[in-house]
Design an enzyme around this catalytic site. Structure first.
Site, PDB file in Angstrom:
ATOM      1  CG  ASP A 271      36.902  64.450  54.442  1.00  0.00           C
ATOM      2  OD1 ASP A 271      36.625  64.719  53.244  1.00  0.00           O
ATOM      3  OD2 ASP A 271      37.829  65.014  55.061  1.00  0.00           O
TER       4      ASP A 271
ATOM      5  CG  ASP B 234      39.417  62.679  52.222  1.00  0.00           C
ATOM      6  OD1 ASP B 234      38.681  63.397  51.533  1.00  0.00           O
ATOM      7  OD2 ASP B 234      39.803  63.017  53.361  1.00  0.00           O
TER       8      ASP B 234
ATOM      9  CB  SER C   3      40.356  67.054  51.337  1.00  0.00           C
ATOM     10  OG  SER C   3      38.990  67.089  51.651  1.00  0.00           O
TER      11      SER C   3
ATOM     12  CG  ASP D 131      35.906  64.623  49.835  1.00  0.00           C
ATOM     13  OD1 ASP D 131      35.470  63.615  50.407  1.00  0.00           O
ATOM     14  OD2 ASP D 131      36.612  65.470  50.412  1.00  0.00           O
TER      15      ASP D 131
END
Length: 569
Positions: free
Chosen positions: A302, A300, A147, A298
């Protein structure tokens, strides 16, 4: 060197590990770096309820092909015990160092266990993995990401057939299977069941994201509104610009230096859209071209951070609570205006997320449901309430979701809806600042701030446990100058009113304490689930006035001085 740690090191030097791994261990031994060796081998990298997360490197307490291998074999064993052999899994990854290799490792292990695998051809947003699990009728899914953590980290998130991250009873059962896997128990060598995917998921996913647009006519009128976007070197680059274009925005300006796939995140100190430094280049570009909004996702994709232009030409960062409240209010307002606001609609937030969301929901006659921290609980709430109409869910840590085709926070969805809100506000003669201030004028100025205390090393988790035990043993009657009127212990699921048991809580048990004060303030204490930290969440409500923020910050400082000091930081 501790004998137990030395035994673990020796087992890696003599066991079924590749030469590069053994050479890396020997280099640390030769350098006499006992501290690094001890931290790398003193324990196993914990497969928690969401999966793995740790520093990349050699050792049992690091992210590497062997810890990923054990995690995947354990998940595969659980799938086989669930009589789900034949049903596929989906695997995705982001831009982090090692992500592609770990994803390929996981895919090979699933395949070697007789489980069909759908593997993305390149980096993709985590929410698209959730989407793929549902669309491809997978039994499970995995995404390789840490993340928004620093570049030294990577991780492994496990999903179940609902598209959400695993929750009870699957999570504990998978952990049990992972812990049973021996060094030689991981199956490899068969890639025959791997199918590569990309556009066959990209296209329907983007179409579903576009279906969430509420006011396409307004976008058409303000299509040339300038927006700056940065993926912070991550997976958002694959889909966010395409989604904004699908919505009809024609003047989206990417931060080119950050559009490159770079696991070292070379242009930012940390790839975290919560951090002001992460949006520095985006804001610089926005100033240069006069953009009204800066959006950052960010690695990834999400989470979403944002900055909005003020009247004087400067830019102000929005908090996760502000972004979530803005989008929630926009969705409810637009649906009410169009006569499509359902009578059985609901929004969901986590217990540490702003109470402004509850005030907004109440105003629109919509139910607001609280769940534990972690977006998997929002996903589970959607799953459990299929007879109701999910409208929006969010958490203060910059995660948001609309629509029910994804069951995780979605940076593509949130970026698109935030941009739509920008032009909706313009259509009303307002800026996003005006829109936000209008909400505060109606519902009160809700100010939230978080403080984390880090406890690193082998003793860190024990220190955190002791701190939580101390709070429970001595429940405060006052915090600062304010009385504690209500306390909820989510570990025992017990509610207290003025120190006396007054009820129970219908949520899963979690190591969280929450205090409600006589002035409407809320303070929450919880250990982090992914980092060696204990977190404090403060929210205060003050009257809207010129000095509202200063007043609110002063109240938070007073509360923090009173309660954070108990950690012995």
């Amino acid at each position: 060197m501790d004998a137990r740690i030395q035994k673990r090191i020796d087992s890696w030097l003599t066991g079924p590990y590749d030469d590069a791994t053994k050479d890396a261990i020997r280099s640390l031994l030769k350098a006499g770096d006992e501290v690094s060796l001890a931290d790398a081998f003193y324990t196993d990298l914990d497969f928690g309820t969401g999966g793995l997360r740790g520093i990349i490197g050699v050792g049992t307490n690091r992210m590497n092909r062997y810890t990923v291998g054990k995690a995947t074999q354990g998940l595969a064993n659980y799938i086989m015990k669930a009589n789900a052999v034949g049903r596929p899994v989906a695997v995705a990854y982001d831009s982090r160092n090692g992500s592609k290799e770990f994803a390929m490792e996981a895919a090979e292990i699933f395949s070697s266990n007789g489980i069909p695998v759908y593997l993305f051809t390149g980096m993709r947003p985590t929410p698209e993995l959730s989407y793929a699990v549902r669309r491809l009728k997978c039994i499970s899914g995995v995404v390789i990401t840490a993340s928004h953590n620093p570049k030294e980290y990577n991780g492994y998130k496990a999903y179940w057939e609902t598209g959400g991250q695993v929750i009870p009873p699957h999570d504990k059962a998978i952990i049990g299977e992972v812990n049973k896997v021996s060094d030689t128990g991981v199956k490899r060598g068969d890639t025959s069941r791997i199918t590569m995917i990309d556009k066959e998921i990209d296209e329907p996913y983007l179409n579903d994201v576009k279906s969430l647009s509420i006011n396409p006519g307004i976008i058409a009128k303000f299509a040339d509104t300038k927006i700056v976007y940065t993926p912070l070197h991550g997976a958002g680059a694959m889909l966010v610009p395409r989604s904004l274009a699908n919505y009809g925005f024609t003047s989206v300006h990417p931060v080119e230096a950050q559009m490159t796939e770079d696991g070292n995140f070379s242009t930012v100190p940390s790839p975290n859209p919560e951090e002001p430094s992460a949006l520095k280049l985006g804001i610089e570009k926005a100033k240069a071209i006069g953009a009204e909004l800066v959006i950052a996702t960010d690695p990834d994709c999400d989470r979403v951070g944002a900055a909005i232009r003020l009247a004087d030409g400067t830019y102000e960062l929005l908090s996760g609570n502000q972004i979530g409240s803005l989008i929630a209010h926009y969705i409810l307002t637009s649906k009410k205006e169009s006569g499509t606001l359902p009578k059985n609609g609901f929004i969901v937030k986590t217990i540490v997320t702003t109470e402004l969301a509850a005030a907004i929901a109440k105003d629109f006659g919509v139910e607001c449901i609280d769940v534990l921290t972690g977006f998997k609980w929002i996903a589970d709430c959607i799953e459990q309430r299929k007879g109701k109409k999910f409208l929006f869910g969010f958490e203060e840590s910059y995660g948001y979701l609309a629509g029910d085709f994804v069951r995780d926070k979605d940076g593509v969805v949130a970026s698109s809806l935030l941009a739509e809100l920008l032009v909706y506000a313009k259509s009303k003669g307002m800026t996003l600042v005006d829109y936000l201030n209008a909400m505060y004028a109606k519902y009160g100025y809700f100010y939230a701030e978080g403080i984390s205390v880090t406890k690193k090393g082998a003793n860190g988790q024990e220190e955190i446990k002791a701190i939580m035990a101390g709070f429970r043993a001595d429940q405060p009657e006052m915090i600062g100058k304010n009385a504690v009127t209500r306390c909820i212990d989510y570990k025992t699921l017990t509610a207290y009113t003025h120190g006396v048991v007054s009820g129970t809580v219908a949520l899963p048990s979690s190591d969280v304490l929450q205090y409600f004060l006589d002035d409407g303030s809320k303070i929450t204490v919880r250990p982090s689930g992914t980092e060696p930290k204990i977190k404090f969440y403060f929210e205060v409500i003050v009257d809207v006035a010129k000095d509202a923020r200063d007043t609110a910050r002063a109240k938070v400082r007073a509360f923090a001085d009173a309660i954070v000091g108990a950690t012995g930081k």
